[in-house]
Design an enzyme around this catalytic site. Structure first.
Site, PDB file in Angstrom:
ATOM      1  N   LEU A  44      59.342  15.352  19.959  1.00  0.00           N
ATOM      2  CA  LEU A  44      60.347  14.767  19.083  1.00  0.00           C
ATOM      3  C   LEU A  44      59.742  14.797  17.689  1.00  0.00           C
ATOM      4  O   LEU A  44      58.601  14.376  17.491  1.00  0.00           O
ATOM      5  CB  LEU A  44      60.656  13.335  19.530  1.00  0.00           C
ATOM      6  CG  LEU A  44      61.914  12.665  19.000  1.00  0.00           C
ATOM      7  CD1 LEU A  44      63.154  13.482  19.294  1.00  0.00           C
ATOM      8  CD2 LEU A  44      62.071  11.285  19.619  1.00  0.00           C
ATOM      9  N   ASP A  45      60.478  15.323  16.733  1.00  0.00           N
ATOM     10  CA  ASP A  45      59.955  15.492  15.374  1.00  0.00           C
ATOM     11  C   ASP A  45      59.451  14.178  14.789  1.00  0.00           C
ATOM     12  O   ASP A  45      59.930  13.100  15.140  1.00  0.00           O
ATOM     13  CB  ASP A  45      61.047  16.046  14.453  1.00  0.00           C
ATOM     14  CG  ASP A  45      61.478  17.435  14.837  1.00  0.00           C
ATOM     15  OD1 ASP A  45      60.665  18.189  15.395  1.00  0.00           O
ATOM     16  OD2 ASP A  45      62.653  17.767  14.582  1.00  0.00           O
TER      17      ASP A  45
END
Length: 182
Positions: A44-45
């Site tokens: 997840l960024d």
């Protein structure tokens, strides 16, 4: 028996246990989770929030994160602009990105969700409307949701992954985690 941890990743936290960058130290999973032998099933960024799954089971990790299994991932996205049916229809058909066309997404405009406050908050602009959409994809390309919404003229301001397959972040505050049976 396999371990599966549901973690609500806060904004500005790396989705790995160590930071290999040089310079300023950033928060990582190790600041929140002290469970030996578990690894993230997907990423997840840094600037995205929400559900991450961690497991000690390699097969489960592959089933969750490998694109060939097409595990649905649902995101709540605050987008700049007023999401009209035309833009949503484009997302439902799939959009063409630089790395090729996406699979069709399930998408709908939603009321503002009752989420935790983000730190720092999203910048509010009086003259630019924004709204929320729920978007479910079955791929996992780099920054895919952000690129898809931008491609239809709705840049993402805030992105929260709400669900992966049958697992949801509901009930977890940022930085909290719980173990579930699989």
């Amino acid at each position: 028996m396999s371990r599966l941890i549901l973690f609500n990743k806060p904004f500005n936290v790396l989705s790995q246990f160590t930071d290999r960058s040089i310079g300023a130290e950033r928060l990582t999973l190790s600041n929140y989770i002290d469970v030996p032998g578990v690894y993230p099933a997907g990423r997840l960024d840094l600037d995205s929030e929400g559900l991450m799954l961690l497991t000690d089971d390699g097969r489960l990790q592959a089933r969750i994160s490998n694109p060939r299994f097409k595990t649905p991932k649902t995101y709540l996205a605050q987008v700049e602009g007023d999401a009209q049916e035309e833009a949503l229809a484009q997302l439902r058909q799939g959009v063409t990105l630089k790395d090729g066309p996406t699979l069709p997404a399930q998408v709908e405009r939603i009321d503002d969700p009752a989420l935790w406050p983000r730190d720092p908050p999203v910048r509010f602009r009086k003259t630019v409307p924004d709204c929320w959409i729920s978007l479910t994809i079955r791929e996992g390309r780099n920054r895919q949701v952000r690129r898809m919404t931008a491609a239809v003229g709705l840049p993402t301001l805030r992105l929260v992954r709400w669900q992966i397959g049958e697992w949801s972040v509901e009930g977890l505050q940022p930085g909290e985690w719980r173990e579930v049976r699989v």
